[in-house]
Design a protein around this motif. Sequence first.
Motif, PDB file in Angstrom:
ATOM      1  N   SER A 332       0.847  -1.192   0.000  1.00 25.75           N
ATOM      2  CA  SER A 332       0.000   0.000   0.000  1.00 25.75           C
ATOM      3  C   SER A 332       0.879   1.237   0.000  1.00 25.75           C
ATOM      4  N   THR A 333       0.350   2.359  -0.443  1.00 19.95           N
ATOM      5  CA  THR A 333       1.135   3.588  -0.501  1.00 19.95           C
ATOM      6  C   THR A 333       0.440   4.713   0.243  1.00 19.95           C
ATOM      7  N   GLU A 334       1.244   5.545   0.852  1.00 20.75           N
ATOM      8  CA  GLU A 334       0.759   6.753   1.524  1.00 20.75           C
ATOM      9  C   GLU A 334       1.624   7.911   1.077  1.00 20.75           C
ATOM     10  N   ALA A 335       1.017   8.952   0.517  1.00 18.47           N
ATOM     11  CA  ALA A 335       1.759  10.096  -0.002  1.00 18.47           C
ATOM     12  C   ALA A 335       1.639  11.273   0.960  1.00 18.47           C
ATOM     13  N   GLN A 336       2.748  11.946   1.163  1.00 18.77           N
ATOM     14  CA  GLN A 336       2.800  13.121   2.020  1.00 18.77           C
ATOM     15  C   GLN A 336       3.544  14.224   1.287  1.00 18.77           C
ATOM     16  N   ARG A 337       3.279  15.453   1.661  1.00 24.02           N
ATOM     17  CA  ARG A 337       4.011  16.587   1.113  1.00 24.02           C
ATOM     18  C   ARG A 337       4.491  17.462   2.260  1.00 24.02           C
ATOM     19  N   GLY A 338       5.625  18.110   2.044  1.00 21.14           N
ATOM     20  CA  GLY A 338       6.173  18.967   3.080  1.00 21.14           C
ATOM     21  C   GLY A 338       7.005  20.084   2.484  1.00 21.14           C
ATOM     22  N   GLN A 339       7.496  20.944   3.352  1.00 20.15           N
ATOM     23  CA  GLN A 339       8.282  22.099   2.942  1.00 20.15           C
ATOM     24  C   GLN A 339       9.348  22.361   3.988  1.00 20.15           C
ATOM     25  N   VAL A 340      10.587  22.405   3.577  1.00 20.28           N
ATOM     26  CA  VAL A 340      11.666  22.793   4.479  1.00 20.28           C
ATOM     27  C   VAL A 340      11.612  24.309   4.643  1.00 20.28           C
ATOM     28  N   SER A 347       8.048  15.698  -1.737  1.00 18.12           N
ATOM     29  CA  SER A 347       7.005  14.680  -1.639  1.00 18.12           C
ATOM     30  C   SER A 347       7.633  13.424  -1.058  1.00 18.12           C
ATOM     31  N   ARG A 348       6.898  12.779  -0.171  1.00 19.29           N
ATOM     32  CA  ARG A 348       7.381  11.547   0.475  1.00 19.29           C
ATOM     33  C   ARG A 348       6.307  10.475   0.321  1.00 19.29           C
ATOM     34  N   THR A 349       6.685   9.344  -0.244  1.00 21.94           N
ATOM     35  CA  THR A 349       5.744   8.243  -0.439  1.00 21.94           C
ATOM     36  C   THR A 349       6.247   7.030   0.331  1.00 21.94           C
ATOM     37  N   ILE A 350       5.384   6.485   1.174  1.00 13.86           N
ATOM     38  CA  ILE A 350       5.708   5.312   1.989  1.00 13.86           C
ATOM     39  C   ILE A 350       4.981   4.113   1.415  1.00 13.86           C
ATOM     40  N   HIS A 351       5.717   3.039   1.165  1.00 14.35           N
ATOM     41  CA  HIS A 351       5.147   1.791   0.670  1.00 14.35           C
ATOM     42  C   HIS A 351       5.190   0.781   1.813  1.00 14.35           C
ATOM     43  N   ALA A 352       4.021   0.294   2.226  1.00 13.79           N
ATOM     44  CA  ALA A 352       3.929  -0.580   3.398  1.00 13.79           C
ATOM     45  C   ALA A 352       3.365  -1.945   3.021  1.00 13.79           C
ATOM     46  N   ASP A 353       3.736  -2.958   3.813  1.00 12.91           N
ATOM     47  CA  ASP A 353       3.234  -4.304   3.567  1.00 12.91           C
ATOM     48  C   ASP A 353       1.864  -4.478   4.221  1.00 12.91           C
ATOM     49  N   ALA A 354       1.337  -5.704   4.164  1.00 11.07           N
ATOM     50  CA  ALA A 354      -0.018  -5.969   4.665  1.00 11.07           C
ATOM     51  C   ALA A 354      -0.132  -5.716   6.159  1.00 11.07           C
ATOM     52  N   GLU A 355       0.995  -5.819   6.887  1.00 12.47           N
ATOM     53  CA  GLU A 355       0.982  -5.560   8.334  1.00 12.47           C
ATOM     54  C   GLU A 355       1.186  -4.089   8.655  1.00 12.47           C
ATOM     55  N   GLY A 356       1.296  -3.257   7.633  1.00 13.13           N
ATOM     56  CA  GLY A 356       1.478  -1.838   7.843  1.00 13.13           C
ATOM     57  C   GLY A 356       2.910  -1.412   8.091  1.00 13.13           C
ATOM     58  N   SER A 358       6.533  -0.249   6.987  1.00 14.34           N
ATOM     59  CA  SER A 358       7.118   0.404   5.819  1.00 14.34           C
ATOM     60  C   SER A 358       8.224  -0.477   5.248  1.00 14.34           C
ATOM     61  N   VAL A 359       8.227  -0.600   3.933  1.00 15.76           N
ATOM     62  CA  VAL A 359       9.237  -1.387   3.242  1.00 15.76           C
ATOM     63  C   VAL A 359      10.094  -0.489   2.355  1.00 15.76           C
ATOM     64  N   LEU A 360       9.438   0.453   1.690  1.00 11.99           N
ATOM     65  CA  LEU A 360      10.120   1.375   0.789  1.00 11.99           C
ATOM     66  C   LEU A 360       9.685   2.794   1.104  1.00 11.99           C
ATOM     67  N   GLU A 361      10.607   3.736   0.923  1.00 13.29           N
ATOM     68  CA  GLU A 361      10.286   5.140   1.169  1.00 13.29           C
ATOM     69  C   GLU A 361      10.953   5.970   0.077  1.00 13.29           C
ATOM     70  N   GLN A 362      10.175   6.805  -0.592  1.00 14.35           N
ATOM     71  CA  GLN A 362      10.694   7.604  -1.696  1.00 14.35           C
ATOM     72  C   GLN A 362      10.489   9.088  -1.428  1.00 14.35           C
ATOM     73  N   TRP A 363      11.580   9.838  -1.496  1.00 11.79           N
ATOM     74  CA  TRP A 363      11.547  11.285  -1.326  1.00 11.79           C
ATOM     75  C   TRP A 363      11.885  11.945  -2.660  1.00 11.79           C
ATOM     76  N   VAL A 364      11.023  12.838  -3.109  1.00  9.09           N
ATOM     77  CA  VAL A 364      11.273  13.626  -4.311  1.00  9.09           C
ATOM     78  C   VAL A 364      11.459  15.074  -3.870  1.00  9.09           C
ATOM     79  N   VAL A 365      12.636  15.624  -4.117  1.00  6.31           N
ATOM     80  CA  VAL A 365      12.955  16.991  -3.708  1.00  6.31           C
ATOM     81  C   VAL A 365      12.601  17.920  -4.860  1.00  6.31           C
ATOM     82  N   HIS A 366      11.643  18.791  -4.656  1.00  2.18           N
ATOM     83  CA  HIS A 366      11.150  19.657  -5.725  1.00  2.18           C
ATOM     84  C   HIS A 366      12.060  20.876  -5.893  1.00  2.18           C
ATOM     85  N   GLY A 367      12.601  21.003  -7.116  1.00  2.00           N
ATOM     86  CA  GLY A 367      13.468  22.125  -7.420  1.00  2.00           C
ATOM     87  C   GLY A 367      14.935  21.867  -7.149  1.00  2.00           C
ATOM     88  N   GLY A 368      15.269  20.701  -6.622  1.00  2.00           N
ATOM     89  CA  GLY A 368      16.658  20.388  -6.343  1.00  2.00           C
ATOM     90  C   GLY A 368      17.371  19.828  -7.562  1.00  2.00           C
TER      91      GLY A 368
END
Length: 404
Positions: A332-340, A347-356, A358-368
């Motif tokens: 499953s995926t959960e998307a979050q957004r933030g600002q330094v 943008s931060r996306t968390i990929h979790a297994d059936a037990e909730g 987290s297995v994978l975590e992806q950060w996209v830095v906007h403008g970097g």
Amino acid sequence: MTAMLFTQMREATRLTREGKLTEATALLRGALRGEAPAAPTPPRAAPPAATAQPRVFDVDPETGATSGSAQASAPDAVAASRWPGASAMMPRMTEALRRLTGLARGARPGAPPAAEPLADGAQFLDRSFSNEAGSRAYKLYIPSSYRDAAMPLVVMLHGCTQSPDDFAAGTRMNALAEEQGCLVVYPGQPKSANPQKCWNWFSPGDQQRDQGEPALIAGITRLVMKEHAVDPRRVYVAGLSAGGAAAAIMAQAYPDLYAAAGVHSGLACGAARDVSSALAAMRQGAATTPAPGDESGRVVPTIVFHADQDRTVHPINGDQVIAQFAGVAGLSTEAQRGQVPDGHAYSRTIHADAEGRSVLEQWVVHGGGHAWSGGSAAGSYTDPRGPDASREMLRFFLEHPLDD
């Protein structure tokens, strides 16, 4: 100039396929300076027109343009008669070569790092390791809190043109290790292995368990574990750019050794098999997402950082790292957004297994760009405007011990 550059490109590809990476990289480096090859290249028949134009240069990732200047010098015209569109591709070809050797425009290397002050009782040691695959120097940070209790170990793989000292200063990982109680080891890639000190992530001989550079990096990891009190369930690997690609390889090749991985501005394991496919992957991602190379069935928890304005390694490569490491359906995926504050949005996306979990975590830095997010200006290829990749990677690592 263009005819010679195309000839050198083909020769570099041949050398890479034969495993002669030092010679190939030296040839490319000379091509950037407009130098002729040291020895004449044997003549080759012109390739058939249907396959003559290298696909790697079809699209410019910066502009999306597929054509350039219509004017060509006499040498350009000779090359254009053999490779349609050669003169238009010349600026992008030169830029692609710069990307491969870590000299991409827009990258901002800092001054050579000054020695960081150590906490009382901490050590930053120069060491070396040798095995059948060769030898490598490395630096080991031991925090002041180190005693006999087993600590986590983080393996940090630098990018092209960098050094262990430079990478330590830029990522500030030693300061975090002092804070969190970790050992950190920084293997160093010498110029003798790659003139730009890149890890040779695009070489098939450096993508396999117990071969080439993976054997050296794993050997350094195991030596530190043997000589110091290291928790074998909490050993991690991370890297930037070429080092990020190498970290992805290490996680695929040694899922029994590394509990989790961090890939910053890197590429998926197996994204390239030679110089040509490396340039293609850096420009527009691998042709297909490489399949996971590990047959154990374990999905190595992985955290990925990549900036969406990276002009050296296309950000689609971050997506492909996530896709490769997913390896299984049903996350499953959960998307979050933030600002330094006063920095980048992300943008931060968390990929979790059936037990909730987290297995994978992806950060996209906007403008970097192509730089370690949240790093210190004391090192090269850093972007202090955050988010703090070092802190987030270490947080993610410590949440993922190796399963019993």
